[in-house]
Scaffold this active site. Sequence first.
Site, PDB file in Angstrom:
ATOM      1  N   GLU A   1       0.860  -1.190   0.000  1.00 53.61           N
ATOM      2  CA  GLU A   1       0.000   0.000   0.000  1.00 53.61           C
ATOM      3  C   GLU A   1       0.902   1.248   0.000  1.00 53.61           C
ATOM      4  OE1 GLU A   1      -3.494   0.819  -0.062  1.00 53.61           O
ATOM      5  OE2 GLU A   1      -2.406   2.711  -0.206  1.00 53.61           O
TER       6      GLU A   1
ATOM      7  N   ASP B   1      -8.456   1.550  -7.113  1.00 52.79           N
ATOM      8  CA  ASP B   1      -8.837   2.892  -7.574  1.00 52.79           C
ATOM      9  C   ASP B   1      -9.470   2.779  -8.951  1.00 52.79           C
ATOM     10  OD1 ASP B   1      -7.893   4.190  -5.305  1.00 52.79           O
ATOM     11  OD2 ASP B   1      -5.859   4.332  -6.114  1.00 52.79           O
TER      12      ASP B   1
ATOM     13  N   THR C   1     -14.203  -4.684   3.627  1.00 53.49           N
ATOM     14  CA  THR C   1     -13.167  -3.653   3.745  1.00 53.49           C
ATOM     15  C   THR C   1     -13.836  -2.327   4.117  1.00 53.49           C
ATOM     16  OG1 THR C   1     -13.217  -2.811   1.486  1.00 53.49           O
ATOM     17  CG2 THR C   1     -11.870  -4.772   1.873  1.00 53.49           C
TER      18      THR C   1
ATOM     19  N   TYR D   1     -13.534   0.505   2.617  1.00 50.06           N
ATOM     20  CA  TYR D   1     -14.058   1.144   1.409  1.00 50.06           C
ATOM     21  C   TYR D   1     -15.405   0.529   1.041  1.00 50.06           C
ATOM     22  CZ  TYR D   1     -14.260   2.934  -3.316  1.00 50.06           C
ATOM     23  OH  TYR D   1     -14.662   3.558  -4.458  1.00 50.06           O
ATOM     24  N   GLU D   2     -15.474  -0.792   1.125  1.00 52.38           N
ATOM     25  CA  GLU D   2     -16.713  -1.499   0.786  1.00 52.38           C
ATOM     26  C   GLU D   2     -17.849  -1.066   1.715  1.00 52.38           C
ATOM     27  OE1 GLU D   2     -16.357  -5.757   1.165  1.00 52.38           O
ATOM     28  OE2 GLU D   2     -18.517  -5.987   1.205  1.00 52.38           O
TER      29      GLU D   2
HETATM   30  C1  LIG Z   1     -10.144   2.623  -3.219  1.00 49.28           C
HETATM   31  S1  LIG Z   1      -8.825   2.159  -2.199  1.00 49.28           S
HETATM   32  C2  LIG Z   1      -9.344   0.586  -1.549  1.00 49.28           C
HETATM   33  C3  LIG Z   1      -8.560   0.172  -0.355  1.00 49.28           C
HETATM   34  C4  LIG Z   1      -8.931  -1.194   0.244  1.00 49.28           C
HETATM   35  N1  LIG Z   1      -8.613  -2.277  -0.652  1.00 49.28           N
HETATM   36  C5  LIG Z   1     -10.384  -1.238   0.641  1.00 49.28           C
HETATM   37  O1  LIG Z   1     -11.148  -1.960  -0.027  1.00 49.28           O
HETATM   38  O2  LIG Z   1     -10.762  -0.567   1.623  1.00 49.28           O
HETATM   39  C6  LIG Z   1      -7.567   1.671  -3.381  1.00 49.28           C
HETATM   40  C7  LIG Z   1      -6.203   1.518  -2.738  1.00 49.28           C
HETATM   41  O3  LIG Z   1      -5.258   1.053  -3.696  1.00 49.28           O
HETATM   42  C8  LIG Z   1      -4.017   1.671  -3.390  1.00 49.28           C
HETATM   43  N2  LIG Z   1      -3.136   1.587  -4.574  1.00 49.28           N
HETATM   44  C9  LIG Z   1      -3.171   2.333  -5.692  1.00 49.28           C
HETATM   45  N3  LIG Z   1      -2.184   1.974  -6.536  1.00 49.28           N
HETATM   46  C10 LIG Z   1      -1.512   0.965  -5.917  1.00 49.28           C
HETATM   47  C11 LIG Z   1      -0.373   0.182  -6.264  1.00 49.28           C
HETATM   48  N4  LIG Z   1       0.274   0.345  -7.426  1.00 49.28           N
HETATM   49  N5  LIG Z   1       0.061  -0.745  -5.384  1.00 49.28           N
HETATM   50  C12 LIG Z   1      -0.583  -0.931  -4.205  1.00 49.28           C
HETATM   51  N6  LIG Z   1      -1.662  -0.224  -3.826  1.00 49.28           N
HETATM   52  C13 LIG Z   1      -2.118   0.713  -4.671  1.00 49.28           C
HETATM   53  C14 LIG Z   1      -4.429   3.086  -3.011  1.00 49.28           C
HETATM   54  O4  LIG Z   1      -3.423   3.772  -2.282  1.00 49.28           O
HETATM   55  C15 LIG Z   1      -5.678   2.837  -2.190  1.00 49.28           C
HETATM   56  O5  LIG Z   1      -5.408   2.663  -0.818  1.00 49.28           O
END
Ligand SMILES: C[S@@+](CC[C@H](N)C(=O)[O-])C[C@H]1O[C@@H](n2cnc3c(N)ncnc32)[C@H](O)[C@@H]1O
Length: 233
Positions: free
Chosen positions: A87, A136, A211, A213-214
């Site tokens: 992360e 994302d 999660t 976010y969910e």
């Molecule tokens: C919308 S959030 C969802 C977080 C978590 N999975 C949840 O469901 O609560 C997307 C996450 O992906 C991470 N992210 C984006 N690009 C990434 C990468 N290349 N490697 C790891 N994490 C990444 C972001 O920092 C963010 O925390």
Amino acid sequence: MSAYKEGDPTTLNRLYGRSQGKPLRASQQELVERLLPQIAVPPEGPVTSEALFGFDRPLHFEIGFGGGEHMAERADLLPDHGFIGAEPFVNGVAQALTHVRDRTLANVRIHHGDALEVLRRVPDGALTMVYLLHPDPWPKAKHAKRRMMNDGPVRMIADKLKPGGEFRFGTDHPVYLRHALMVMRRFTDEFEWQVEGRASWENRPSGWPETRYEHKARTVYGHEVWYFRFRRK
Ligand SMILES: C[S@@+](CC[C@H](N)C(=O)[O-])C[C@H]1O[C@@H](n2cnc3c(N)ncnc32)[C@H](O)[C@@H]1O
């Protein structure tokens, strides 16, 4: 293999998104300074169960764990398995470290940064499970290549999973959903979608903790959430 191919617009070649939000509280800062170095994925070398945990155990990899609640819950459920989470958002890393401390989890390793940097160092066929939960969305078509669900990363996930291993993907975003299913249709030689009708994607499977976010997607925005399990052939 590398996720990035020169000139191929379907692969990720850099990190997108934010890496810092609100300033960390002093207690979080201390966890980042003291606990993170103890459980960080080593900066170089193969990422194996032996290197990380000292002996062979099933390995799970979570891409973009957000606040780490899913990873912590799974790691608590499966203490004999090893969990690697990546992360780039330091506030999320600090929250994950809080879970690791509070639950005294000895089976979690964290990479503060791009998941693909670490995933590419995992030997082929070494992973039991990969989780990509609410990546994302990058909903604009011109940003589609920034989505984690693209040919390069999915190829890498396929390479790293062992036969019979599982790739779990969840989203509440209709654009991302369509895009992801299109991508996965190019990987039918590698993955078998575990599906028995609508219930399979409409209901959260057991052993799939919610999660943050969910939770917000459902309770604050009233979104539907879709769940996918793909078994590595
Ligand atoms: C919308 S959030 C969802 C977080 C978590 N999975 C949840 O469901 O609560 C997307 C996450 O992906 C991470 N992210 C984006 N690009 C990434 C990468 N290349 N490697 C790891 N994490 C990444 C972001 O920092 C963010 O925390």
